[in-house]
Design an enzyme around this catalytic site. Structure first.
Site, PDB file in Angstrom:
ATOM      1  N   ARG A  79      33.059  56.592 -24.395  1.00  0.00           N
ATOM      2  CA  ARG A  79      32.477  55.537 -25.162  1.00  0.00           C
ATOM      3  C   ARG A  79      32.880  55.756 -26.529  1.00  0.00           C
ATOM      4  NH1 ARG A  79      26.615  54.028 -23.890  1.00  0.00           N
ATOM      5  NH2 ARG A  79      27.332  53.413 -22.044  1.00  0.00           N
ATOM      6  N   ARG A 148      22.808  54.284 -31.286  1.00  0.00           N
ATOM      7  CA  ARG A 148      24.094  53.909 -30.495  1.00  0.00           C
ATOM      8  C   ARG A 148      24.836  53.106 -31.516  1.00  0.00           C
ATOM      9  NH1 ARG A 148      23.664  54.704 -25.008  1.00  0.00           N
ATOM     10  NH2 ARG A 148      22.477  56.686 -24.702  1.00  0.00           N
ATOM     11  N   LYS A 222      18.004  57.116 -26.331  1.00  0.00           N
ATOM     12  CA  LYS A 222      18.564  56.455 -26.941  1.00  0.00           C
ATOM     13  C   LYS A 222      17.850  55.549 -27.902  1.00  0.00           C
ATOM     14  CE  LYS A 222      19.889  54.732 -22.938  1.00  0.00           C
ATOM     15  NZ  LYS A 222      20.511  53.683 -21.856  1.00  0.00           N
ATOM     16  N   LYS A 224      18.571  51.673 -30.420  1.00  0.00           N
ATOM     17  CA  LYS A 224      19.685  50.588 -30.590  1.00  0.00           C
ATOM     18  C   LYS A 224      19.482  49.685 -31.765  1.00  0.00           C
ATOM     19  CE  LYS A 224      21.240  50.990 -25.853  1.00  0.00           C
ATOM     20  NZ  LYS A 224      21.621  50.376 -24.588  1.00  0.00           N
ATOM     21  N   CYS A 444      27.792  44.399 -15.871  1.00  0.00           N
ATOM     22  CA  CYS A 444      28.013  45.836 -15.988  1.00  0.00           C
ATOM     23  C   CYS A 444      29.135  46.484 -15.261  1.00  0.00           C
ATOM     24  CB  CYS A 444      26.562  46.596 -15.801  1.00  0.00           C
ATOM     25  SG  CYS A 444      26.456  46.712 -14.057  1.00  0.00           S
ATOM     26  N   CYS A 450      29.961  53.760 -12.288  1.00  0.00           N
ATOM     27  CA  CYS A 450      28.573  54.193 -12.784  1.00  0.00           C
ATOM     28  C   CYS A 450      27.750  55.017 -11.650  1.00  0.00           C
ATOM     29  CB  CYS A 450      27.819  52.818 -13.170  1.00  0.00           C
ATOM     30  SG  CYS A 450      26.215  53.284 -13.594  1.00  0.00           S
ATOM     31  N   CYS A 489      22.213  47.525 -11.029  1.00  0.00           N
ATOM     32  CA  CYS A 489      20.879  48.466 -10.841  1.00  0.00           C
ATOM     33  C   CYS A 489      19.819  47.711 -11.820  1.00  0.00           C
ATOM     34  CB  CYS A 489      20.808  49.474 -11.060  1.00  0.00           C
ATOM     35  SG  CYS A 489      20.999  50.502 -12.741  1.00  0.00           S
ATOM     36  N   CYS A 493      22.001  47.061 -18.201  1.00  0.00           N
ATOM     37  CA  CYS A 493      23.180  46.953 -19.240  1.00  0.00           C
ATOM     38  C   CYS A 493      23.911  45.749 -19.531  1.00  0.00           C
ATOM     39  CB  CYS A 493      24.050  48.172 -18.640  1.00  0.00           C
ATOM     40  SG  CYS A 493      23.685  49.604 -18.525  1.00  0.00           S
TER      41      CYS A 493
HETATM   42 FE1  SRM Z   1      23.835  51.026 -20.214  1.00  0.00          FE
HETATM   43  C1  SRM Z   1      23.076  53.728 -18.573  1.00  0.00           C
HETATM   44  C2  SRM Z   1      26.985  51.092 -19.042  1.00  0.00           C
HETATM   45  C3  SRM Z   1      24.760  48.462 -22.612  1.00  0.00           C
HETATM   46  C4  SRM Z   1      20.665  50.173 -20.500  1.00  0.00           C
HETATM   47  N1  SRM Z   1      24.889  52.375 -19.136  1.00  0.00           N
HETATM   48  C5  SRM Z   1      24.376  53.624 -18.742  1.00  0.00           C
HETATM   49  C6  SRM Z   1      25.562  54.450 -17.865  1.00  0.00           C
HETATM   50  C7  SRM Z   1      25.954  55.122 -19.014  1.00  0.00           C
HETATM   51  C8  SRM Z   1      25.217  55.081 -16.608  1.00  0.00           C
HETATM   52  C9  SRM Z   1      24.529  56.639 -16.848  1.00  0.00           C
HETATM   53  O1  SRM Z   1      23.701  56.563 -17.607  1.00  0.00           O
HETATM   54  O2  SRM Z   1      25.060  57.411 -16.136  1.00  0.00           O
HETATM   55  C10 SRM Z   1      26.654  53.267 -17.605  1.00  0.00           C
HETATM   56  C11 SRM Z   1      28.012  53.571 -17.593  1.00  0.00           C
HETATM   57  C12 SRM Z   1      28.664  52.891 -16.452  1.00  0.00           C
HETATM   58  C13 SRM Z   1      30.166  52.942 -16.669  1.00  0.00           C
HETATM   59  O3  SRM Z   1      30.466  53.490 -15.423  1.00  0.00           O
HETATM   60  O4  SRM Z   1      30.713  52.664 -17.409  1.00  0.00           O
HETATM   61  C14 SRM Z   1      26.038  52.104 -18.597  1.00  0.00           C
HETATM   62  N2  SRM Z   1      25.334  50.252 -20.706  1.00  0.00           N
HETATM   63  C15 SRM Z   1      26.696  50.091 -20.298  1.00  0.00           C
HETATM   64  C16 SRM Z   1      27.743  49.333 -20.743  1.00  0.00           C
HETATM   65  C17 SRM Z   1      29.092  49.692 -20.417  1.00  0.00           C
HETATM   66  C18 SRM Z   1      27.576  48.044 -19.781  1.00  0.00           C
HETATM   67  C19 SRM Z   1      28.698  46.963 -20.079  1.00  0.00           C
HETATM   68  O5  SRM Z   1      28.869  46.108 -19.290  1.00  0.00           O
HETATM   69  O6  SRM Z   1      29.092  46.833 -21.228  1.00  0.00           O
HETATM   70  C20 SRM Z   1      27.133  49.160 -21.843  1.00  0.00           C
HETATM   71  C21 SRM Z   1      27.536  50.153 -23.184  1.00  0.00           C
HETATM   72  C22 SRM Z   1      27.313  49.841 -24.425  1.00  0.00           C
HETATM   73  C23 SRM Z   1      27.957  50.536 -25.532  1.00  0.00           C
HETATM   74  O7  SRM Z   1      28.908  50.411 -25.893  1.00  0.00           O
HETATM   75  O8  SRM Z   1      27.158  51.352 -26.068  1.00  0.00           O
HETATM   76  C24 SRM Z   1      25.713  49.262 -21.706  1.00  0.00           C
HETATM   77  N3  SRM Z   1      22.672  49.757 -21.564  1.00  0.00           N
HETATM   78  C25 SRM Z   1      23.262  48.828 -22.052  1.00  0.00           C
HETATM   79  C26 SRM Z   1      22.366  47.864 -22.672  1.00  0.00           C
HETATM   80  C27 SRM Z   1      22.690  46.643 -23.480  1.00  0.00           C
HETATM   81  C28 SRM Z   1      22.267  46.836 -24.762  1.00  0.00           C
HETATM   82  O9  SRM Z   1      22.188  47.811 -25.284  1.00  0.00           O
HETATM   83  O10 SRM Z   1      22.375  45.918 -25.603  1.00  0.00           O
HETATM   84  C29 SRM Z   1      21.245  48.262 -21.989  1.00  0.00           C
HETATM   85  C30 SRM Z   1      19.944  47.531 -22.128  1.00  0.00           C
HETATM   86  C31 SRM Z   1      19.144  47.402 -23.532  1.00  0.00           C
HETATM   87  C32 SRM Z   1      18.285  48.897 -23.290  1.00  0.00           C
HETATM   88  O11 SRM Z   1      18.800  49.887 -23.762  1.00  0.00           O
HETATM   89  O12 SRM Z   1      17.260  48.744 -22.971  1.00  0.00           O
HETATM   90  C33 SRM Z   1      21.462  49.394 -21.382  1.00  0.00           C
HETATM   91  N4  SRM Z   1      22.230  51.871 -19.600  1.00  0.00           N
HETATM   92  C34 SRM Z   1      20.870  51.261 -19.765  1.00  0.00           C
HETATM   93  C35 SRM Z   1      19.981  52.092 -19.226  1.00  0.00           C
HETATM   94  C36 SRM Z   1      18.289  51.868 -19.181  1.00  0.00           C
HETATM   95  C37 SRM Z   1      17.704  52.570 -20.348  1.00  0.00           C
HETATM   96  C38 SRM Z   1      16.103  52.568 -20.028  1.00  0.00           C
HETATM   97  O13 SRM Z   1      15.467  52.441 -21.194  1.00  0.00           O
HETATM   98  O14 SRM Z   1      15.529  52.505 -19.168  1.00  0.00           O
HETATM   99  C39 SRM Z   1      20.440  53.356 -18.719  1.00  0.00           C
HETATM  100  C40 SRM Z   1      19.958  54.471 -17.834  1.00  0.00           C
HETATM  101  C41 SRM Z   1      19.566  55.494 -18.585  1.00  0.00           C
HETATM  102  O15 SRM Z   1      19.841  55.475 -19.926  1.00  0.00           O
HETATM  103  O16 SRM Z   1      19.248  56.469 -18.110  1.00  0.00           O
HETATM  104  C42 SRM Z   1      22.030  53.148 -19.043  1.00  0.00           C
HETATM  105 FE1  SF4 Z   2      25.344  51.371 -14.105  1.00  0.00          FE
HETATM  106 FE2  SF4 Z   2      22.926  50.156 -13.614  1.00  0.00          FE
HETATM  107 FE3  SF4 Z   2      23.835  50.041 -16.425  1.00  0.00          FE
HETATM  108 FE4  SF4 Z   2      25.108  48.639 -13.987  1.00  0.00          FE
HETATM  109  S1  SF4 Z   2      22.963  48.319 -15.134  1.00  0.00           S
HETATM  110  S2  SF4 Z   2      26.039  49.941 -15.612  1.00  0.00           S
HETATM  111  S3  SF4 Z   2      24.799  50.023 -12.528  1.00  0.00           S
HETATM  112  S4  SF4 Z   2      23.290  51.862 -15.197  1.00  0.00           S
END
Ligand code: SRM
Ligand code: SF4
Length: 577
Positions: A79, A148, A222, A224, A444, A450, A489, A493
Site C-alpha cells: 500500500r 495513515r 492505526k 487517520k 472493499c 483479504c 466483514c 473498509c
Molecule cells: Fe481497511 C484492515 C483494506 C480503508 C477499517 N483493510 C484491512 C486489511 C489490511 C486486512 C488486514 O488487516 O489484514 C484490508 C486489506 C484487504 C486487501 O486485500 O487489500 C483492508 N482498508 C482496506 C482498503 C484497501 C479498502 C478499499 O476498498 O479501498 C482501504 C485502504 C485505505 C488506505 O489506502 O489506507 C481501507 N479500512 C479502511 C477504512 C476507511 C477509511 O480509512 O476511511 C476503514 C474504516 C475506518 C476506520 O479505520 O475505522 C478501515 N481495515 C479497517 C479495519 C477495522 C479497524 C478497527 O478499528 O477495528 C481493519 C481490521 C484491522 O485493522 O485489524 C482493516
Molecule cells: Fe477485508 Fe473486512 Fe476490510 Fe473488506 S472490510 S477489506 S473484508 S477487513
C-alpha cells in the site's frame, strides 16, 4: 506514557513486537534475504505493516492447496502513502509497470486515496519496493500503528480553500511520518540508501529524539486524518480519527473546525466495538493545523488502549471520556493554543468530481468512475491499458479520490476530444453514461486477498448493482444519488456504516443490511436485518425503494426518507420485524 489505561491487563503482543523492533527494523532484512522461505514469521509479519505491506495468501487457492497438502499460496499486498491522492503522469506509468511486472496486473485505488498492489511474491518484494521508491513514492506508514494516508479533496479547481487544504494535508503527512522508522525502512528496502524522505540518524536509541512524536512503541493502533469542505465531503471527514473541515469567510479559507474520534470498524463478537462519527472539538487557524494534529496524535499515543487492539482506536477515547473531557485534556496537555469553539459550518454536500471540469487557464480535469477502485483490463473494458495510453500521451497529473475514483488533470481544451475518443477506443465509460447507483457504489477487496473477509464483496457488488439498477429504473428512481457500500466483514473498509445502504459480510453468502445514512456522510445508518442471503438483498431493498417513491416528501433523498420514517417501518417493509 501510560500504555495500559487500566493498569491491570497484559499489553497486546503487538506492543512487544514494536518494543523489540528497534524502530521497525526487527529482523525483516534477514527474513527477506532467506530464499528458502516464502513468507514471514509472526513478528516481522506484524512489523512489515509499518513498511506498507501485508502478508496475505491467495484464498481462492486455499481449498485445493489444502487438499493437495502444499500449504498456503503466500503473497503480499503493498500500500502506497499518497497524501491527497496525488501522482505525476510518470509516477502513474512507473506504478503501472510494477503492477504488470511484480503484482497481479491490477492497481487498486483505495478508499483512502492510495494505491494497493496485490499478489506480490516475497521474492519480488524488495524489487517492487525499490521501484516504488525510484518513482519517489513511499510506502512507509501505509499501514501499521502510525498516521495513515492523509485525505484531502483532490479536485484541482484552483479554489484557494482547496489549495490551502491540500498543502496542509501534505504538511501534516510529512510532520507525522515516522522518523527513525524511515531509517529502518531505507535499510530494509533500499540498502540504507537515502532517497527523498526524512531520514534522521539515530545510532543510540533515544525515543524523544529519534521518534519525538510516536516514541519507541508508536501508537496503540492505526490513526487517520482527513480534510474536507462543508460543501464537499468527498473524503468522509466524520469517519476519520482526526478531521479538519475548511472554514471560509468571504470566499477565503480562515481556518478549520477540528473533529476527532471517528471510525467505522466493529467486531461481531464484541458489543463494545461500534462505528462512531467524529465530534467537533474546536476551531484552529491554518498555521495551527500541524501542531493540532501532533497534539491529537500524542493524546492518542498516551491514552489509547494498548491492551485490547479491538478497542485501541481514538474513537473509544472520545466515547469513554466524552467530548468535554477530551477537549479539556487536549487543550490543557497537548495543544496550548486558544481553545476556540467550532464555527457553525454544517456539511451540505459531497462531490464525486466526475466528468470534465474546468481548472482555469484553458485546462481541464476529467474524473472517471472506477468500479470498486480496481484498475484492470477485463474483456472489452481495458481500463488499465486505456489509462496508461492516455497518461503516456497527454501526461496529465493523476489524482485519486476517497470514493475510489481517478482524475486526469491538466488536459488542454484542444486535447479533450482526443481523450474522449481514446476512452471509447478502450471501452472506458464516461461517468455520465453510468447509472447513479454504480457511480456512488464502493466495495472493499475482500476475498480472494483479504485474510479477514468472511464473504465476497468486490466480486459480489457488481451483480448487486446490476439488480439495483433494474429495480430503480422500473420505479423511475434511476436518477437518485443512492450510495451503496459493501464490505466482506464488519471492519468497514468501504465505510459502509455511513452510506444510505450498507451491506456488510456476515459469513458465507449472507450479509447484514443497513439503511438510513446519508449520501454526504453526515449520519450513521442502522441495522435493518442480519443474515440476509445475497439473492434477497435487492428484493428486500426494492420494497423500501417502492415505499420511498410513494411517500417521500419535498424531494427528500433515500437515506433521509429511511431516517424520517424510522427503523421499525423499514424493518416491517423488508419483513424483518
Ligand atoms: Fe481497511 C484492515 C483494506 C480503508 C477499517 N483493510 C484491512 C486489511 C489490511 C486486512 C488486514 O488487516 O489484514 C484490508 C486489506 C484487504 C486487501 O486485500 O487489500 C483492508 N482498508 C482496506 C482498503 C484497501 C479498502 C478499499 O476498498 O479501498 C482501504 C485502504 C485505505 C488506505 O489506502 O489506507 C481501507 N479500512 C479502511 C477504512 C476507511 C477509511 O480509512 O476511511 C476503514 C474504516 C475506518 C476506520 O479505520 O475505522 C478501515 N481495515 C479497517 C479495519 C477495522 C479497524 C478497527 O478499528 O477495528 C481493519 C481490521 C484491522 O485493522 O485489524 C482493516
Ligand atoms: Fe477485508 Fe473486512 Fe476490510 Fe473488506 S472490510 S477489506 S473484508 S477487513
Amino acid at each position: 506514557m501510560s500504555s495500559d489505561p487500566s493498569g491491570e491487563s497484559k499489553l497486546s503482543p503487538v506492543e512487544g513486537h514494536k518494543a523489540e523492533s528497534r524502530y521497525l527494523r526487527g529482523t525483516l532484512a534477514e527474513e527477506l534475504a532467506d530464499p528458502t522461505v516464502d513468507h514471514l514469521g509472526d513478528a516481522n509479519k506484524s512489523l512489515i505493516k509499518f513498511h506498507g505491506s501485508y502478508q496475505q495468501e491467495d484464498r481462492d487457492a486455499r481449498k485445493t492447496r489444502g487438499k493437495a497438502g502444499v500449504g498456503k499460496a503466500y503473497m503480499f499486498m503493498i500500500r502506497l502513502k499518497l497524501p491527497g491522492g496525488k501522482l505525476t503522469a510518470d509516477q502513474w506509468l512507473a506504478l503501472d509497470d510494477l503492477a504488470g511486472k511484480y503484482a497481479n496486473g491490477t492497481l487498486r485505488v483505495t478508499t483512502r486515496q492510495s494505491i494497493q498492489f496485490h499478489g506480490v511474491l516475497k521474492a519480488n518484494l524488495k524489487a517492487t519496493m525499490a521501484g516504488i521508491n525510484d518513482a519517489l513514492v513511499t510506502t512507509l506508514g501505509g499501514c501499521g500503528d502510525v498516521n495513515r494516508n492523509v485525505l484531502a479533496c483532490p479536485a484541482p479547481t484552483g479554489d484557494p480553500a482547496r489549495v490551502q487544504m491540500q498543502q496542509l494535508a501534505d504538511a501534516v503527512a510529512a510532520h507525522l511520518a515516522p522518523r527513525a522508522g524511515a531509517r529502518s525502512y531505507h535499510e530494509v528496502w533500499l540498502n540504507g540508501e537515502k532517497v527523498d524522505h526524512p531520514t534522521p540518524a539515530a545510532e543510540v536509541p533515544n525515543p524523544e529524539r529519534d521518534e519525538p512524536i510516536y516514541g519507541a512503541t508508536y501508537l496503540p493502533r492505526k490513526f487517520k486524518v482527513g480534510f474536507a469542505l462543508p460543501d464537499d465531503n468527498c473524503t468522509d471527514l466524520l469517519a476519520q480519527c482526526l478531521g479538519f473541515l475548511v472554514i471560509r469567510e468571504g470566499g477565503k479559507p480562515v481556518g478549520y473546525n477540528l473533529y476527532a474520534g471517528g471510525g467505522q470498524g466493529q467486531t461481531n463478537s464484541k458489543p463494545d466495538t461500534y462505528p462512531l462519527l467524529a465530534q467537533p472539538v474546536g476551531f484552529v487557524e491554518p498555521d495551527e493545523v500541524v501542531a493540532a494534529s501532533e497534539g491529537i496524535v500524542k493524546l492518542f499515543r498516551d491514552h489509547g488502549n494498548r491492551v485490547d487492539r479491538k478497542r485501541a482506536r481514538l474513537k473509544y477515547v472520545m466515547k469513554d471520556w466524552g467530548l468535554e473531557k477530551f477537549r479539556e485534556v487536549f487543550y490543557r496537555d497537548y495543544f496550548r493554543h486558544p481553545a476556540r469553539p467550532p464555527k457553525d459550518a454544517p456539511i451540505t454536500g459531497l462531490d464525486l468530481h466526475h466528468g470534465w471540469q474546468p481548472m482555469g487557464g484553458g485546462k481541464w480535469f476529467l474524473g472517471l468512475s472506477v468500479e470498486n477502485g480496481r484498475v484492470k483490463d477485463d474483456g472489452s473494458l481495458r481500463l488499465r491499458a486505456g489509462l496508461r495510453a492516455i497518461v503516456a500521451r497527454f501526461k496529465p497529473d493523476v489524482r485519486l479520490t476517497a470514493q475510489q475514483d481517478v482524475m486526469l488533470c491538466g488536459i488542454s481544451t484542444d486535447d479533450r476530444a482526443a481523450v474522449d475518443s481514446m476512452l471509447s477506443e478502450y471501452g472506458i465509460p464516461r461517468p455520465e453514461s453510468l447509472s447513479m447507483v454504480e457511480r456512488w457504489a464502493m466495495s472493499c477487496p475482500a476475498i480472494p486477498t483479504c485474510p479477514l473477509a468472511i464473504t465476497e464483496s468486490e466480486r459480489a457488488l457488481p451483480g448487486v448493482v446490476d439488480q439495483l439498477e433494474k429495480v430503480l429504473a422500473e420505479l423511475g428512481l434511476g436518477g437518485e444519488p443512492i450510495s451503496v457500500r459493501m464490505t466482506g466483514c464488519p471492519n468497514g473498509c468501504a465505510r459502509p456504516y455511513q452510506s444510505e445502504v450498507g451491506i456488510v459480510g456476515r459469513g458465507g453468502t449472507k450479509y447484514t443490511l443497513y439503511v438510513g445514512g446519508d449520501s454526504y456522510g453526515r449520519r450513521l445508518n442502522a441495522e435493518v436485518q442480519d443474515g440476509v442471503p445475497v439473492e434477497q438483498l435487492v428484493p428486500k431493498l426494492a420494497k423500501v425503494f417502492a415505499a420511498f417513491k410513494a411517500e417521500r416528501v419535498n424531494g427528500e433523498l433515500f437515506g433521509d426518507y429511511c431516517a424520517r420514517v424510522g427503523l421499525d417501518r423499514v424493518k416491517h417493509l423488508v419483513g424483518a420485524g
